[in-house]
Motif scaffolding. Structure first.
Motif, PDB file in Angstrom:
ATOM      1  N   HIS A 133       2.739  19.478 -46.004  1.00 53.99           N
ATOM      2  CA  HIS A 133       1.915  20.683 -45.981  1.00 53.99           C
ATOM      3  C   HIS A 133       2.678  21.840 -45.354  1.00 53.99           C
ATOM      4  O   HIS A 133       2.669  22.964 -45.868  1.00 53.99           O
ATOM      5  N   GLN A 138       4.963  23.435 -47.622  1.00 50.04           N
ATOM      6  CA  GLN A 138       4.270  23.950 -48.795  1.00 50.04           C
ATOM      7  C   GLN A 138       4.511  23.073 -50.036  1.00 50.04           C
ATOM      8  O   GLN A 138       4.469  23.552 -51.169  1.00 50.04           O
ATOM      9  N   THR A 197      -4.936  22.127 -48.417  1.00 45.13           N
ATOM     10  CA  THR A 197      -3.969  21.708 -49.434  1.00 45.13           C
ATOM     11  C   THR A 197      -4.550  21.913 -50.823  1.00 45.13           C
ATOM     12  O   THR A 197      -3.884  22.446 -51.720  1.00 45.13           O
ATOM     13  N   LEU A 198      -5.789  21.498 -51.011  1.00 44.16           N
ATOM     14  CA  LEU A 198      -6.434  21.644 -52.314  1.00 44.16           C
ATOM     15  C   LEU A 198      -6.636  23.112 -52.679  1.00 44.16           C
ATOM     16  O   LEU A 198      -6.498  23.487 -53.850  1.00 44.16           O
ATOM     17  N   TYR A 230       2.584  20.912 -51.652  1.00 41.63           N
ATOM     18  CA  TYR A 230       1.171  20.562 -51.575  1.00 41.63           C
ATOM     19  C   TYR A 230       0.799  19.326 -52.389  1.00 41.63           C
ATOM     20  O   TYR A 230      -0.104  18.583 -51.991  1.00 41.63           O
ATOM     21  N   ALA A 231       1.470  19.076 -53.496  1.00 43.68           N
ATOM     22  CA  ALA A 231       1.156  17.872 -54.268  1.00 43.68           C
ATOM     23  C   ALA A 231       1.495  16.621 -53.459  1.00 43.68           C
ATOM     24  O   ALA A 231       0.719  15.654 -53.425  1.00 43.68           O
ATOM     25  N   SER A 232       2.641  16.635 -52.793  1.00 47.73           N
ATOM     26  CA  SER A 232       3.018  15.499 -51.949  1.00 47.73           C
ATOM     27  C   SER A 232       2.071  15.380 -50.764  1.00 47.73           C
ATOM     28  O   SER A 232       1.703  14.267 -50.357  1.00 47.73           O
ATOM     29  N   ASN A 265      -4.623  25.511 -51.896  1.00 43.49           N
ATOM     30  CA  ASN A 265      -3.317  25.972 -52.349  1.00 43.49           C
ATOM     31  C   ASN A 265      -2.938  25.396 -53.706  1.00 43.49           C
ATOM     32  O   ASN A 265      -2.073  25.956 -54.393  1.00 43.49           O
ATOM     33  N   LEU A 266      -3.584  24.315 -54.101  1.00 40.11           N
ATOM     34  CA  LEU A 266      -3.367  23.739 -55.432  1.00 40.11           C
ATOM     35  C   LEU A 266      -4.356  24.286 -56.454  1.00 40.11           C
ATOM     36  O   LEU A 266      -4.337  23.878 -57.612  1.00 40.11           O
ATOM     37  N   GLY A 267      -5.244  25.194 -56.036  1.00 39.38           N
ATOM     38  CA  GLY A 267      -6.190  25.801 -56.952  1.00 39.38           C
ATOM     39  C   GLY A 267      -7.403  24.949 -57.253  1.00 39.38           C
ATOM     40  O   GLY A 267      -8.105  25.200 -58.238  1.00 39.38           O
ATOM     41  N   GLU A 268      -7.691  23.960 -56.408  1.00 39.53           N
ATOM     42  CA  GLU A 268      -8.814  23.048 -56.642  1.00 39.53           C
ATOM     43  C   GLU A 268      -9.940  23.396 -55.661  1.00 39.53           C
ATOM     44  O   GLU A 268     -10.193  22.694 -54.679  1.00 39.53           O
ATOM     45  N   ARG A 315      -1.074  16.261 -50.665  1.00 41.04           N
ATOM     46  CA  ARG A 315      -2.359  15.714 -51.131  1.00 41.04           C
ATOM     47  C   ARG A 315      -2.279  14.201 -51.271  1.00 41.04           C
ATOM     48  O   ARG A 315      -3.217  13.482 -50.878  1.00 41.04           O
TER      49      ARG A 315
END
Length: 260
Positions: A80, A83, A112-113, A85-87, A115-118, A89
Motif C-alpha cells: 500500500h 502504491q 486500497t479499493l 494496490y493490487a498486491s 485507489n483501485l476504483g472499487e 488488496r
C-alpha cells in the motif's frame, strides 16, 4: 492515499511507534499488532519495504506466530505504501480470511479499493472499520470519497463534514496541531468538491476558503477556489487564487526536487 493521511489509524498499531494527535475514544479497544511483527511494521514506516516483507514472511515460515493474518497485513501495508494496490488488496484479503477481527485491515483495504476504483467494496470495508471505531475521521473521509465516486454528493457532504468535526476534536487550547490542520484542509477541499457536484457554489467557496486558510501550501484547493470564484463572477479573487496556486505548485515542485 499518502502515508501522512493515516497517522491516526497507525497510532495504535505498535504501541505508540508513531506520533499522532489523540484519537476519539472508541467503544471497544482496537487490536494491537503482535509484538513479534513490530519490527516489520517499523521497516514499513522507514520505507524498507522488501525488508518488511521478509520479516513478515519469516514470521509466517516459523509457524509459531499466533497472528498470521497480521503478518499478511504488514506485507499488504508495505505494498500500500508503495502504491502497489493490487498486491496490497491480495495480502489484505488474505489477512482478513485468517484474522477478520483485526479491524485495522478493513481500514487499509478500504483505501486500497478506493485507489483501485472499487467504490462500493471500499465503502463496505470502511463501514466494517467504523463499526468498531466510529470516531475515525479518516474513515469518514474515505466514505465521502466513495460516495463521490458513486455520484452520491449529498452523502459525501455528510461524511466530509463529519470527518472535519471529528478531526477538530484534536484541537489543543483552541489550536489544531499542524498535522490535524492539514487533515481538516483535505476534508474541506473534498467537501468543496461535493458542494460543487450539487451546484452549491457559495458553500463550495466557504469550504475551499477554509481549506486554503488551514493549509495554504496545498496547491489544489487554490485551483478549485479560483474556478469557483470565477463562476461566482469574482474575477479579481479568481486571479489572486490562481496566483497562489502557481506559487504553491512551484514550491511543492522545488521540495520534490523536480519529481512529479
Amino acid at each position: 492515499m499518502r502515508w501522512s493521511r493515516v497517522s491516526l489509524a497507525l497510532a495504535f498499531l505498535s504501541g505508540g511507534a508513531t506520533a499522532a494527535a489523540p484519537a476519539p475514544a472508541s467503544p471497544a479497544p482496537l487490536p494491537r499488532l503482535d509484538a513479534a511483527l513490530v519490527e516489520a511494521f517499523r521497516q514499513v514506516q522507514a520505507g524498507q519495504h522488501a525488508e518488511a516483507r521478509r520479516l513478515a514472511a519469516s514470521y509466517l515460515e516459523q509457524g509459531r506466530g499466533q497472528h498470521p493474518g497480521q503478518a499478511h497485513f504488514v506485507a499488504g501495508l508495505s505494498f500500500h505504501r508503495q502504491q502497489l494496490y493490487a498486491s496490497a488488496r491480495a495480502r489484505f484479503s488474505r489477512a482478513l480470511e485468517l484474522e477478520p477481527g483485526y479491524v485495522t485491515t478493513w481500514f487499509f483495504l478500504g483505501f486500497t479499493l478506493l485507489n483501485l476504483g472499487e467504490a462500493q467494496a471500499a465503502r463496505q470495508a470502511l463501514e466494517r472499520y467504523l463499526a468498531v471505531d466510529p470516531g475515525a475521521a479518516e474513515a469518514h473521509f474515505g466514505l465521502g470519497w466513495a460516495a463521490l465516486e458513486e455520484d452520491r454528493a449529498g452523502e459525501a457532504v455528510s461524511h466530509f463534514t463529519r470527518a472535519s468535526e471529528l478531526a477538530e476534536r484534536g484541537a489543543v487550547d483552541g489550536q489544531l496541531p499542524p498535522g490535524v490542520r492539514r487533515d481538516v484542509a483535505r476534508y474541506q477541499a473534498r467537501l468543496g468538491d461535493a458542494h460543487l457536484r450539487r451546484e452549491e457554489l457559495g458553500l463550495a467557496r466557504a469550504a475551499l476558503e477554509r481549506s486554503v486558510a488551514l493549509a495554504p501550501d496545498l496547491p489544489e484547493p487554490w485551483h478549485k477556489l479560483a474556478w469557483v470564484l470565477r463562476r461566482l463572477g469574482d474575477a479579481a479573487g479568481a486571479g489572486a487564487a490562481e496566483a497562489r496556486f502557481a506559487e504553491a505548485s512551484r514550491r511543492r515542485d522545488e521540495q520534490r526536487g523536480g519529481r512529479p
